[in-house]
Design an enzyme around this catalytic site. Structure first.
Site, PDB file in Angstrom:
ATOM      1  CG  ASP A 104      -0.445  -0.399   2.474  1.00 51.09           C
ATOM      2  OD1 ASP A 104       0.983  -0.403   2.568  1.00 51.09           O
ATOM      3  OD2 ASP A 104      -0.973  -0.375   3.568  1.00 51.09           O
ATOM      4  CG  ASP A 107       6.672   6.325   6.557  1.00 49.22           C
ATOM      5  OD1 ASP A 107       7.024   7.309   6.052  1.00 49.22           O
ATOM      6  OD2 ASP A 107       5.946   6.179   7.763  1.00 49.22           O
ATOM      7  CG  PHE A 156      -1.061   8.530   9.383  1.00 51.59           C
ATOM      8  CD1 PHE A 156      -0.157   7.747   9.761  1.00 51.59           C
ATOM      9  CD2 PHE A 156      -2.473   8.024   9.725  1.00 51.59           C
ATOM     10  CE1 PHE A 156      -0.364   6.304   9.839  1.00 51.59           C
ATOM     11  CE2 PHE A 156      -2.848   6.814   9.847  1.00 51.59           C
ATOM     12  CZ  PHE A 156      -1.537   5.857   9.918  1.00 51.59           C
ATOM     13  NE  ARG A 169      -6.887  -2.522   8.102  1.00 48.65           N
ATOM     14  CZ  ARG A 169      -5.649  -2.653   7.917  1.00 48.65           C
ATOM     15  NH1 ARG A 169      -4.942  -1.997   6.860  1.00 48.65           N
ATOM     16  NH2 ARG A 169      -5.023  -2.535   8.974  1.00 48.65           N
TER      17      ARG A 169
HETATM   18  P1  IMP Z   1       7.357   1.478   6.578  1.00 43.20           P
HETATM   19  O1  IMP Z   1       7.905   0.227   6.970  1.00 43.20           O
HETATM   20  O2  IMP Z   1       7.690   2.565   7.386  1.00 43.20           O
HETATM   21  O3  IMP Z   1       7.731   1.853   5.094  1.00 43.20           O
HETATM   22  O4  IMP Z   1       5.871   1.322   6.705  1.00 43.20           O
HETATM   23  C1  IMP Z   1       5.193   0.668   5.875  1.00 43.20           C
HETATM   24  C2  IMP Z   1       3.629   0.308   6.654  1.00 43.20           C
HETATM   25  O5  IMP Z   1       3.280   1.398   7.364  1.00 43.20           O
HETATM   26  C3  IMP Z   1       2.829   0.470   5.560  1.00 43.20           C
HETATM   27  O6  IMP Z   1       2.569  -0.820   5.003  1.00 43.20           O
HETATM   28  C4  IMP Z   1       1.462   1.013   6.198  1.00 43.20           C
HETATM   29  O7  IMP Z   1       0.760  -0.175   6.781  1.00 43.20           O
HETATM   30  C5  IMP Z   1       1.981   1.695   7.220  1.00 43.20           C
HETATM   31  N1  IMP Z   1       1.979   3.038   6.922  1.00 43.20           N
HETATM   32  C6  IMP Z   1       2.911   4.021   6.552  1.00 43.20           C
HETATM   33  N2  IMP Z   1       2.421   5.289   6.443  1.00 43.20           N
HETATM   34  C7  IMP Z   1       1.035   5.146   6.481  1.00 43.20           C
HETATM   35  C8  IMP Z   1       0.031   6.178   6.383  1.00 43.20           C
HETATM   36  O8  IMP Z   1       0.183   7.299   6.223  1.00 43.20           O
HETATM   37  N3  IMP Z   1      -1.239   5.554   6.692  1.00 43.20           N
HETATM   38  C9  IMP Z   1      -1.491   4.450   7.091  1.00 43.20           C
HETATM   39  N4  IMP Z   1      -0.577   3.470   7.138  1.00 43.20           N
HETATM   40  C10 IMP Z   1       0.757   3.682   6.886  1.00 43.20           C
HETATM   41 MG    MG Z   2       0.981  -2.420   5.065  1.00 40.12          MG
END
Ligand code: IMP
Ligand code: MG
Length: 180
Positions: A104, A107, A156, A169
């Site tokens: 999805d 980040d 966010f 969701r």
């Molecule tokens: P990362 O490991 O920090 O890249 O995080 C990825 C996961 O964090 C994604 O698959 C989402 O489930 C969650 N995530 C990151 N940013 C957001 C956001 O803005 N809204 C909702 N979920 C997020």
């Molecule tokens: Mg995710």
């Protein structure tokens, strides 16, 4: 009764359902051409990627299979814990297969960096990443993302599979979550 303060509220819609559908067509074409003549396993990362993988797979004209993994790097709020835990492993044997991870949002990159290594170690022939959303300003680890739907600012967001505390969701679009 004590009032809850700072409960986030839904903000503006930043990406519509129509924009996402059009993006799936565009990326689906690109993926179809890049993997021409080969098969691919689409690996959706639960739960956030469900709507996106469903939309995208309709637009990929290849010999495809799907599988899912679930992992967590976030707790129940809006901040990453920095750790990745596998909650549901692959069901398929991916030895010698092309795996396209469908996520999805990227980040910090911690989740995908971990997952990509994990899939490579399981003997995949190739591992690529397709994400609906990319928040490059949140990056903590360097990771190459092959297919990006939309690059967004470091806010966010929820909807189209993405949650805040497991909620929202089901929204068919992407919208901001604002601290009130
Ligand atoms: P990362 O490991 O920090 O890249 O995080 C990825 C996961 O964090 C994604 O698959 C989402 O489930 C969650 N995530 C990151 N940013 C957001 C956001 O803005 N809204 C909702 N979920 C997020
Ligand atoms: Mg995710």
């Amino acid at each position: 009764m004590a009032k809850k303060s700072k409960e986030p509220v839904l903000g503006d819609i930043i990406i519509t359902e129509e924009q996402i559908a059009a993006k799936a067509v565009e990326l689906g074409k690109e993926i179809t051409e890049d993997y021409r003549g080969e098969s691919v396993i689409l690996l959706g990362i639960l739960r956030g990627s469900i709507m996106w993988i469903a939309e995208l797979m309709k637009r990929i004209e290849l010999d495809t299979e799907i599988d899912f993994m679930a992992c967590s790097s976030y707790g129940s709020g809006t901040k990453s814990s920095g750790r990745v835990k596998i909650l549901k492993d692959l069901d398929s044997d991916i030895t010698g297969r092309n795996v396209l991870i469908v996520e999805d949002i990227v980040d910090s990159g911690i989740t995908l960096n971990y997952l990509k290594g994990y899939i490579e170690n399981r003997g995949a022939a190739s591992v690529r990443i397709c994400t609906l959303l990319d928040k490059p300003d949140g990056r903590k680890v360097d990771i190459h993302v092959d297919y990006v739907g939309f690059t967004i600012e470091n806010n966010f967001i929820v909807g189209y599979g993405l949650d805040y505390d497991q909620k929202y969701r089901n929204l068919p679009y992407i919208c901001l979550m604002n601290e009130e």
